[in-house]
Scaffold this active site. Structure first.
Site, PDB file in Angstrom:
ATOM      1  N   ASP A  66       0.839  -1.195   0.000  1.00 49.51           N
ATOM      2  CA  ASP A  66       0.000   0.000   0.000  1.00 49.51           C
ATOM      3  C   ASP A  66       0.884   1.259   0.000  1.00 49.51           C
ATOM      4  OD1 ASP A  66      -1.992   1.876   0.379  1.00 49.51           O
ATOM      5  OD2 ASP A  66      -2.928   0.819   2.052  1.00 49.51           O
ATOM      6  N   HIS A  75      -0.460   4.586   0.131  1.00 51.42           N
ATOM      7  CA  HIS A  75      -1.191   5.782   0.572  1.00 51.42           C
ATOM      8  C   HIS A  75      -0.381   6.585   1.595  1.00 51.42           C
ATOM      9  CE1 HIS A  75      -4.656   3.652  -1.218  1.00 51.42           C
ATOM     10  NE2 HIS A  75      -5.086   4.877  -1.456  1.00 51.42           N
TER      11      HIS A  75
END
Lengths: 155, 491
Positions: free
Chosen positions: A31, A33
Site C-alpha cells: 500500500d 497511501h
C-alpha cells in the site's frame, strides 16, 4: 506562592518527559497511501507522542523491528487499499515471538475489499489480536483519546 | 545506468525483452508476431484510440470507471455490468497492488484465497498471473474497448501480457507511476523501464496497431497544483512520443475550483499543441479525473462531488472523464455503486454537452499563470539536461525543480506545500525549489495571504491539513472551526 507553582510546573514537565510514549506508525503491505500517514505523524507528534514513522510499503517485519529498536509502546498499522486482511495475517504471533507481548496493536483504514458491514470486520481484526480497530474516515483525535486511555495518560 | 531521450534500437529492446519475459512463467506465452496478428483482428469499435478520435471530433466527453477483481469470470461479470448497466464508453481493468509491486507470488496466493473465500481478496485484476489467454478471455467477452489502469513502477511484463492479450490502452509513466506509487525506486530506473513500455507500443504502431498511452494525471491526488501535473504530463508524453507512441491522453485531476479546473484543461491542450508540434501524426486527447481526495461517507453528498466533477469535465471539454463512486470513502465499490457513479456522470455530461465555460478575465488569468509556471519548469528541466529531456528529469527531481506534494518516494524532494486560496483554487504555500519568477511567487503568496486574513490565521501546515479533510467533511476550503461559528452567527 509563585515559587511553588514554578516547581509544580517543572515537576509536571519532567513527569511528561519521562513518560513520553513511543508509537510506531506505518502503512502495511504493498500500500502506498502516503497522505494520511503524514497527517497522523503530525497529529500524534502534536499530541505529545514520540512518533517513529516507517512510512508506506512497510512489511510486518519492519513494524516489529522498529518497535524492538525503539522500545515502542504501541504499533499503529494503516491500510487503505483493501489488502489489510491478507497483510495483517499472523502479525500478533510475530510480535509475541519478538517479545512484544505488551505492545498495543492498533489497526485502521479501508481494511477489506469491498463495502462490508463494519462489525464483522472489526470482530475479525480483534480476533487476529489487534487491541483497537478503526473504520475508514476515523479522525486522529479519536485514536489519540484511545491512546491516552490505554496508556494511562492524563489528558 | 545512463538514460537519454533517444529512440531505442530494436537490438537493445530485444535484448532486454528476453529478461522481461522471464520475470514470471506466463511471460513465455507472449509471441509478438502472433500478438500483432491478434490485435489486427480486433474491430475498430473495440479500440480505445478509435473511440477517443470519434469523441474528440464530435466534442463529447466519454465516461470510464475504475474496476478490477481477482478472478477472470468475476472480472468479466463486473465489467459486463459496467458496460450494460453503467453504459461506460471505455472499460477499465484495474490491476491489484501486489502485481503493481511485481509481487506475483502474493498475487497468486490472492487468486487462490479469492477462490476459497468466494470473494475478491485482491483490489484488482492480477493480469500477469492470468497471462495472455486470461486477458483475451476478458477482452473477447466484452463489446467495449479496454484500458489497463494500475500504478506499477516496472510495468514491462504487464504491458507485454496485456497488449498481447488484446488491451488497446495502457496507463502510466516513468514519473507518474513511480513517485506517487513507490518509496525506493529511482527515477532513472522508471524512465528506463517506461521507455521499454513505450518502445513496445511504438512497435505495435509500426505494425499498424494503434495503442493509446495515458500518463497518470492526478499523481498523489492531493492538492496537486496544475503546473506540477502539467509538467509531468508533458514530460511523459514527450518521452513516449520519442519511442514511437502515436496516441496520447494527457490527464489532470480535479482540484475543485471551476475556473482553475477549466483553465487547467484548456491550458493543458494548448501547451500540448505547442510542445508536440514536431510530432506531426500524433493524436492528443485529454482525461479529467473526478475528485481524487477524501470523499464524504454519506452517499448523497458523494453524488454531489461526483456530479461536480462531471460538470467540470464537460465544461472544460475533456475527451474522457474517470468517474468515482459513492463508496469512495469506504474503499473498493460494489458493481452497483460503480454503475451509479457512471450514470450520475453521464446525466450531467449529456445536459452540459452543448455548453462550455465562457471566456472571462479570471479564466484567462488562470490559464496565463498555469502556462507560465509550466513553461518555467519545463525550460529549467531542459536546461538541466543540456537539451536532453530524460537526463533533465533525473536532475530536476534531485534538485526539486520537479516536486510532487505528499509523495511517498524518497527520490522526490517533497519541499513544496500546496493550500487552497479563498475561492478554493490550489496555490503554492511553499514553492520549494520550483524555478518560478518573482511574479509567480508573489501571485500565490498574495492569494494565500488573502485567505489567511479572512480566517484570522497565518497560512500554515494546519491549513493544508484542514484542506485535505475538507471535501470529506462537506466543504471545499478547510476553514477553521471558530471562523465557521462566526459565519453562522452572522446569518
Amino acid at each position: 506562592m509563585q515559587k511553588t507553582k514554578t516547581k509544580e510546573v517543572q515537576k509536571t514537565e519532567n513527569k511528561q518527559e519521562t513518560e513520553q510514549k513511543t508509537l510506531v506508525i506505518g502503512v502495511i503491505g504493498s500500500d502506498v497511501h502516503a497522505v494520511g500517514n503524514r497527517i497522523l505523524e503530525e497529529a500524534f507528534t502534536q499530541a505529545g507522542f514520540n512518533v517513529v514513522n516507517i512510512g508506506v510499503l512497510a512489511a510486518q517485519e519492519e513494524f516489529i523491528n522498529a518497535a524492538v529498536e525503539t522500545d515502542a509502546d504501541v504499533i499503529l498499522v494503516s491500510s487503505l487499499y483493501g489488502h489489510g486482511e491478507m497483510d495483517c495475517k499472523g502479525f500478533k504471533a510475530k510480535c509475541v515471538e519478538a517479545g512484544l507481548d505488551d505492545v498495543l496493536l492498533y489497526v485502521g483504514g479501508n481494511l477489506v475489499v469491498g463495502k462490508q458491514d463494519w462489525e464483522p470486520v472489526k470482530k475479525k481484526f480483534l480476533e487476529m489480536g489487534f487491541d483497537r480497530v478503526y473504520p475508514p474516515g476515523t479522525m486522529p483525535e479519536v485514536s489519540i483519546a484511545d491512546l491516552k486511555k490505554d496508556l494511562g495518560l492524563d489528558d | 545506468m545512463k538514460i537519454e531521450n533517444k529512440k531505442w534500437s530494436l537490438e537493445k529492446f530485444n535484448q532486454i525483452r528476453e529478461e522481461v519475459l522471464k520475470q514470471w512463467p506466463t511471460g513465455q506465452d507472449v509471441d509478438l508476431e502472433e500478438a500483432i496478428e491478434y490485435q489486427k483482428n480486433i474491430e475498430p469499435k473495440k479500440r480505445v484510440t478509435a473511440k477517443l478520435k470519434e469523441a474528440k471530433e464530435s466534442g463529447i466527453t466519454l465516461i470510464q470507471p475504475r474496476a478490477g477483481v481477482a478472478l477472470i469470470d468475476k472480472h468479466i461479470e463486473l465489467l459486463r455490468f459496467l458496460q450494460d448497466e453503467g453504459k461506460a464508453d471505455i472499460l477499465p481493468t484495474t490491476i491489484d497492488s501486489y502485481t503493481r509491486q511485481n509481487n506475483y507470488e502474493d498475487a497468486e496466493a490472492g487468486i487462490k484465497e479469492s477462490r476459497e473465500e468466494k470473494r475478491s481478496m485482491l483490489n484488482g485484476f492480477p493480469a500477469v498471473n492470468h497471462g495472455v489467454q486470461g486477458c483475451r478471455e476478458v477482452v473477447e467477452a466484452l463489446a467495449s474497448p479496454l484500458q489497463v489502469r494500475h500504478g506499477t513502477p516496472d510495468a514491462r511484463l504487464l504491458a507485454e501480457i496485456t497488449l498481447a492479450g488484446g488491451f488497446t490502452d495502457f496507463e502510466g509513466g516513468g514519473i507518474s507511476y513511480n513517485i506517487p506509487y513507490a518509496k525506493e525506486v529511482s527515477i532513472e530506473r522508471t524512465i528506463y523501464d517506461w521507455q521499454y513500455v513505450d518502445r513496445l507500443v511504438g512497435l505495435y504502431e509500426e505494425n499498424g496497431i494503434s495503442i493509446n498511452r495515458e500518463p497518470f494525471g492526478p499523481l498523489t491526488g492531493t492538492l496537486v497544483p496544475p503546473s506540477v501535473s502539467h509538467t509531468v504530463a508533458l514530460v511523459e508524453g514527450l518521452l513516449a512520443a520519442e519511442q514511437g507512441v502515436k496516441n496520447l491522453t494527457l490527464g489532470y485531476g480535479q482540484c475543485g475550483n471551476l475556473v482553475q479546473d477549466v483553465a487547467a484543461l484548456e491550458s493543458l491542450r494548448e501547451l500540448a499543441a505547442e510542445y508536440f508540434a514536431d510530432f506531426k501524426d500524433i493524436m492528443l486527447t485529454t482525461v479529467f479525473h473526478q475528485w481524487m481526495g477524501g470523499f464524504p461517507q454519506d452517499e448523497a453528498q458523494a453524488f454531489a462531488v461526483i456530479s461536480w466533477g462531471a460538470s467540470t469535465a464537460a465544461l472544460g471539454n475533456a475527451t474522457k472523464v474517470i468517474t468515482k463512486t459513492t463508496h469512495e470513502a469506504l474503499g473498493i465499490p460494489t458493481k452497483e455503486a460503480n454503475a451509479e457513479g457512471l450514470k450520475a456522470s453521464k446525466q450531467v455530461i449529456n445536459m452540459l454537452r452543448d455548453q462550455s465555460l465562457a471566456s472571462n478575465d479570471k479564466l484567462e488569468k488562470e490559464k496565463e499563470m498555469i502556462k507560465k509556471e509550466t513553461k518555467q519548469i519545463m525550460d529549467h528541466v531542459l536546461e538541466l539536461g543540456k537539451g536532453d529531456l530524460a537526463q533533465g528529469v533525473v536532475k530536476a527531481f534531485k534538485a526539486g525543480v520537479i516536486d510532487i506534494p505528499f509523495a511517498p518516494s524518497r527520490f522526490n524532494a517533497g519541499k513544496i506545500l500546496p493550500a487552497r486560496d479563498n475561492e478554493g483554487a490550489v496555490r503554492y504555500l511553499d514553492h520549494g525549489n520550483l524555478p518560478f519568477t518573482e511574479e509567480i511567487v508573489k501571485f500565490h503568496q498574495k492569494k494565500l495571504e488573502d485567505r489567511g486574513k479572512d480566517e484570522g490565521r497565518e497560512a500554515s501546515f494546519q491549513m493544508v491539513i484542514d484542506d485535505i479533510y475538507a471535501v470529506g467533511q462537506g466543504e471545499l476550503v478547510g476553514r477553521p472551526k471558530k471562523n465557521k461559528k462566526e459565519e453562522n452567527s452572522c446569518k
